[in-house]
Design an enzyme around this catalytic site. Structure first.
Site, short mmCIF file in Angstrom:
data_model
loop_
_atom_site.label_atom_id
_atom_site.label_comp_id
_atom_site.label_asym_id
_atom_site.label_seq_id
_atom_site.Cartn_x
_atom_site.Cartn_y
_atom_site.Cartn_z
N CYS A 128 0.85 -1.19 0.00
CA CYS A 128 0.00 0.00 0.00
C CYS A 128 0.88 1.23 0.00
O CYS A 128 1.92 1.25 0.66
CB CYS A 128 -0.85 0.06 1.27
SG CYS A 128 -1.99 -1.27 1.40
N THR A 191 0.14 -9.06 -6.08
CA THR A 191 0.05 -8.91 -7.54
C THR A 191 1.14 -8.00 -8.10
O THR A 191 1.66 -7.13 -7.39
CB THR A 191 -1.33 -8.34 -7.93
OG1 THR A 191 -1.52 -7.12 -7.22
CG2 THR A 191 -2.44 -9.31 -7.59
N GLY A 263 -5.51 -17.94 -5.18
CA GLY A 263 -6.34 -16.75 -5.37
C GLY A 263 -7.20 -16.82 -6.61
O GLY A 263 -8.34 -17.28 -6.58
N THR A 264 -6.62 -16.40 -7.74
CA THR A 264 -7.37 -16.23 -8.98
C THR A 264 -8.10 -17.51 -9.42
O THR A 264 -9.17 -17.43 -10.03
CB THR A 264 -6.40 -15.74 -10.08
OG1 THR A 264 -5.82 -14.51 -9.60
CG2 THR A 264 -7.09 -15.48 -11.39
#
Ligand SMILES: Cc1cc2nc3c(=O)[nH]c(=O)nc-3n(C[C@H](O)[C@H](O)[C@H](O)COP(=O)(O)O)c2cc1C
Length: 302
Positions: A128, A191, A263-264
């Site tokens: 972040c 990512t 995840g994906t």
């Protein structure tokens, strides 16, 4: 099939990844949550967040771009509205993913979550921008990473997993910094910053312009990063990035991962996590692997 990560005992190494499994409760009717090693809930912040405007998802060759913008209900609503149901479910491992834009954000979010029972560990998302430091990612600068991990360590009575950004020059250095600042484990990768363009409209495919790339397209890079990180630290590594089969899991374990996240894959098959647990069990039986954990770091390089 059992593994131990950051002092947490998992019945198998398969963990559903943050941002692809909602708050777990939403998957209750689709996946037998108790069959998984664990799951990570969507990243939580001190206040609720609406996220980015659409379009914020785009499918690429062998992958997916997302710029959800860390939309979430906020830590307090998670404790009040989601955790009570999760506590009723037996035999599950809930990991809370935490993020913020300042060190105080991380502190406050962890303090709120500390009040809720039924969380096995925290996963700190350091990908972040730090608003106090001109928007540099916490996870992109060793000094900022050290500060945010030490802050979280100080506030957290629970095991601390630090989720590393892959958008760095040396993942080994970042893993080491996280370890020295008090992480019990590192998870990687988040990512990769990427983008897609529509040649006809001449516009970006994602409203935010840049987005995070995930899915099979990133697997070889993620695997290399797990391998590099594993050589640099003593703490366990949770590997992820494009995992969609039992064989993928074995590859990550051989490269040095103790557990993995998926995840994906849950986007094209919501049952993927549970199916891959079955597949992994079968893989071990067929090859007479007595203890799955023995594969961690067992890569033969000579
Ligand atoms: C739609 C979407 C939302 C995500 N949200 C978060 C998030 O809130 N926090 C976080 O740490 N990672 C988030 N991630 C990253 C994933 O947890 C994971 O690190 C990444 O997608 C690589 O694994 P995969 O290739 O198996 O998807 C998100 C990923 C996707 C696809």
């Amino acid at each position: 099939m059992s593994v131990s990560v950051a002092g947490v005992q998992l019945k198998n190494p398969v963990i559903a990844a943050c941002g692809t499994f909602a708050y777990g409760v939403e998957f209750e009717d689709v996946v037998a949550l108790s069959r998984l090693g664990g799951f990570v809930v969507k990243g939580l912040s001190r206040e609720p967040m609406a996220g980015n405007p659409p379009p914020r998802l785009f499918e690429t060759a062998a992958g997916m771009l997302n710029a959800i913008g860390l939309q979430n209900i906020g830590a307090q609503a998670f404790v009040d509205e989601k955790l009570p149901r999760l506590r009723q479910l037996k035999n599950i491992v809930v990991i809370a993913n935490v993020f913020g834009y300042t060190r105080e954000d991380y502190e406050r979010t962890i303090e709120i979550l500390n009040q809720g029972e039924g969380i096995a560990a925290y996963e700190l998302n350091v990908s972040c921008p730090n608003t106090a430091h001109g928007g540099i990612q916490f996870g992109g600068d060793p000094r900022l990473l050290d500060e945010v991990v030490a802050t979280a360590r100080h506030r957290s009575p629970r095991p601390l997993i630090v989720k590393l950004s892959p958008n760095v020059t040396s993942i080994a250095q970042m893993a080491y910094v996280a370890q020295e600042a008090g992480a019990d484990a590192v998870s990687l990768v988040n990512t990769f910053v990427a983008m897609a363009v529509d040649a006809e409209t001449r516009k970006p495919r994602i409203a935010n312009i840049t987005a995070g790339l995930s899915g099979p397209a990133i697997k070889p890079i993620a695997l290399r990063m797990v391998y590099d990180a594993a050589k640099a630290v003593r703490i366990p590594i949770i590997g992820m990035g494009g995992i969609s089969s039992a064989v993928d899991i074995v590859e990550f374990m051989l490269a040095g991962a103790t557990a993995i996240e998926i995840g994906t894959a849950s986007y094209w098959d919501p049952c993927a996590t549970e199916k891959i647990v079955d597949e992994l069990q079968k893989w071990c039986v067929e090859r007479k692997i007595a203890k799955l954990a023995s594969l961690t770091g067992a890569l033969i390089t000579d």
